[in-house]
Design a protein around this motif. Structure first.
Motif, PDB file in Angstrom:
ATOM      1  N   ASP A 193     -19.018 -34.111  37.034  1.00 38.40           N
ATOM      2  CA  ASP A 193     -18.438 -34.083  35.697  1.00 38.40           C
ATOM      3  C   ASP A 193     -19.150 -33.110  34.765  1.00 38.40           C
ATOM      4  OD1 ASP A 193     -16.644 -35.945  36.538  1.00 38.40           O
ATOM      5  OD2 ASP A 193     -17.676 -37.668  35.621  1.00 38.40           O
ATOM      6  N   HIS A 194     -20.466 -32.987  34.936  1.00 37.26           N
ATOM      7  CA  HIS A 194     -21.216 -32.100  34.048  1.00 37.26           C
ATOM      8  C   HIS A 194     -20.772 -30.646  34.215  1.00 37.26           C
ATOM      9  CE1 HIS A 194     -23.546 -35.542  33.117  1.00 37.26           C
ATOM     10  NE2 HIS A 194     -24.220 -35.575  34.253  1.00 37.26           N
ATOM     11  N   TYR A 195     -20.482 -30.250  35.444  1.00 35.43           N
ATOM     12  CA  TYR A 195     -20.014 -28.880  35.685  1.00 35.43           C
ATOM     13  C   TYR A 195     -18.536 -28.734  35.357  1.00 35.43           C
ATOM     14  CZ  TYR A 195     -24.466 -27.906  37.970  1.00 35.43           C
ATOM     15  OH  TYR A 195     -25.800 -27.724  38.228  1.00 35.43           O
ATOM     16  N   ARG A 241     -17.149 -29.819  32.810  1.00 37.15           N
ATOM     17  CA  ARG A 241     -17.019 -29.580  31.370  1.00 37.15           C
ATOM     18  C   ARG A 241     -16.913 -28.098  31.044  1.00 37.15           C
ATOM     19  NH1 ARG A 241     -21.499 -33.681  28.606  1.00 37.15           N
ATOM     20  NH2 ARG A 241     -20.664 -35.627  29.446  1.00 37.15           N
ATOM     21  N   SER A 246     -13.265 -27.540  30.887  1.00 37.84           N
ATOM     22  CA  SER A 246     -12.451 -28.340  29.966  1.00 37.84           C
ATOM     23  C   SER A 246     -12.947 -28.306  28.525  1.00 37.84           C
ATOM     24  CB  SER A 246     -12.401 -29.802  30.439  1.00 37.84           C
ATOM     25  OG  SER A 246     -13.713 -30.353  30.500  1.00 37.84           O
ATOM     26  N   ASP A 247     -14.225 -28.075  28.312  1.00 37.24           N
ATOM     27  CA  ASP A 247     -14.799 -28.122  26.963  1.00 37.24           C
ATOM     28  C   ASP A 247     -14.929 -26.694  26.425  1.00 37.24           C
ATOM     29  OD1 ASP A 247     -16.164 -28.605  24.617  1.00 37.24           O
ATOM     30  OD2 ASP A 247     -17.465 -30.141  25.491  1.00 37.24           O
ATOM     31  N   TYR A 275     -18.492 -25.241  25.352  1.00 34.53           N
ATOM     32  CA  TYR A 275     -19.347 -24.625  26.362  1.00 34.53           C
ATOM     33  C   TYR A 275     -19.024 -23.145  26.498  1.00 34.53           C
ATOM     34  CZ  TYR A 275     -21.301 -29.004  28.192  1.00 34.53           C
ATOM     35  OH  TYR A 275     -21.982 -30.178  28.345  1.00 34.53           O
ATOM     36  N   ASN A 325     -27.465 -31.663  23.540  1.00 34.12           N
ATOM     37  CA  ASN A 325     -27.157 -32.647  24.574  1.00 34.12           C
ATOM     38  C   ASN A 325     -28.299 -33.624  24.797  1.00 34.12           C
ATOM     39  OD1 ASN A 325     -24.488 -32.377  26.235  1.00 34.12           O
ATOM     40  ND2 ASN A 325     -25.077 -30.281  25.785  1.00 34.12           N
ATOM     41  N   GLU A 362     -28.008 -36.707  27.000  1.00 32.52           N
ATOM     42  CA  GLU A 362     -27.310 -36.323  28.226  1.00 32.52           C
ATOM     43  C   GLU A 362     -28.174 -35.325  28.999  1.00 32.52           C
ATOM     44  OE1 GLU A 362     -24.557 -37.075  29.728  1.00 32.52           O
ATOM     45  OE2 GLU A 362     -23.490 -38.343  28.314  1.00 32.52           O
ATOM     46  N   ALA A 381     -26.042 -33.290  31.578  1.00 29.58           N
ATOM     47  CA  ALA A 381     -25.276 -32.194  30.980  1.00 29.58           C
ATOM     48  C   ALA A 381     -26.187 -31.030  30.609  1.00 29.58           C
ATOM     49  CB  ALA A 381     -24.527 -32.694  29.750  1.00 29.58           C
ATOM     50  N   SER A 388     -27.181 -29.183  33.764  1.00 29.90           N
ATOM     51  CA  SER A 388     -26.106 -28.347  34.318  1.00 29.90           C
ATOM     52  C   SER A 388     -25.967 -27.042  33.533  1.00 29.90           C
ATOM     53  CB  SER A 388     -24.787 -29.116  34.308  1.00 29.90           C
ATOM     54  OG  SER A 388     -24.364 -29.387  32.981  1.00 29.90           O
TER      55      SER A 388
END
Length: 290
Positions: free
Chosen positions: A56-58, A60, A63-64, A67, A249, A255, A258, A261
């Motif tokens: 999930d961290h990668y 992002r 999707s985010d 970043y 983070n 996090e 996160a 990553s």
């Protein structure tokens, strides 16, 4: 093959190799403990989530948008700082390399003078100089150049100016070291063949100084990628670099996965930059070993 080479060594050569390994052991242990170990831990942490292994961290990064925008802004500022440092540093290094007597130490001493002051102090100094009622705006208003103060801080301009001031020596020193190794006889030979000053510089001196250009550019670019204090103080929240994304983070969201990553992706990009630089000019030439 290695075993055959080892068996062909004399007892004295084997003893010498064992002694060299023994002397290197403390340094290797320190490197493993303080560099390789934390990198392995950071890589492992980047795949860890509340429920164990996760990607999930990668994910992002796809999707985010924060970043992506952070990385784009970081590399854009690093590129601008590198180009500006090259444009300013090349003439300084050239003058220092061509000067005689006491001038080279004086020029290099002025270049290295910022190293005697903390990065934090220099960042605050630029904040005082560039603020709305700072020295720069005050002088411009009093001389009639502008009517109202310019916005020179809390943006990318202030970040670039302060970062350039801090990292300029890292451009000048590799350039100076490379230029000093260029034989003056080559330029004299070019001039004797009828070449003018600009033609000799462009055809002889500039190509021979490229290892210093690449070394200084890579050094400044990579150092800018990891800057934190300067953009934090002079960016005013409008400059959001990768280092600040890592800090947020950890400090705000706790996090660690996160943050790890993000650090791993940045580390891989830095390795890629070094790889591309080595494809242009081998590191043996950049470091002056051949």
């Amino acid at each position: 093959m290695t075993k055959n080479v080892t068996n062909s060594l004399s007892p004295e050569e084997r003893r010498e190799r064992r002694m060299i390994l023994l002397l290197l052991a403390p340094a290797l242990a320190v490197v493993g403990l303080l560099l390789i170990g934390p990198l392995i831990w950071m890589g492992w942490q980047s795949f860890q989530g509340p429920e164990g292994f996760t990607l999930d961290h990668y994910a992002r990064f796809l999707s985010d948008t924060v970043y992506l925008s952070s990385f784009v802004q970081t590399f854009r500022i690093a590129f601008v700082v590198t180009i500006a440092a090259l444009l300013l540093g090349y003439p300084i290094a050239y003058v220092a390399a061509k000067s005689q007597g006491i001038w080279p130490p004086i020029i290099l001493g002025m270049v290295l003078l910022p190293f005697w002051t903390s990065v934090l102090v220099r960042a605050y100094a630029w904040l005082i100089l560039l603020q709305r009622r700072g020295l720069v705006n005050t002088m411009l208003i009093e001389t009639g150049v502008i009517d109202k103060p310019l916005i020179l801080v809390n943006n990318e301009f202030g970040t670039v100016m302060a970062t350039l001031h801090i990292l300029l020596p890292f451009m000048v020193l590799p350039l100076y070291a490379t230029m000093k190794k260029i034989p003056a006889e080559l330029e004299m030979a070019g001039a004797s063949l009828g070449g003018g000053g600009w033609l000799v510089f462009r055809s002889v001196f500039l190509p021979l100084s490229l290892p210093g250009v690449i070394a200084g550019s890579v050094l400044v670019f990579v150092l800018t990628l990891g800057f934190y204090i300067t953009p934090e103080l002079l960016g005013g929240g409008r400059t959001f670099l990768v280092s600040m994304l890592v800090s947020r983070n950890i400090e705000l969201y706790n996090e660690w996965g996160a943050a790890s990553s993000i650090s791993m992706v940045l580390l891989l990009l830095v390795f890629l930059i070094f790889r591309l630089a080595s494809m242009l000019i081998p590191f043996e030439r950049i470091m002056g070993t051949r």
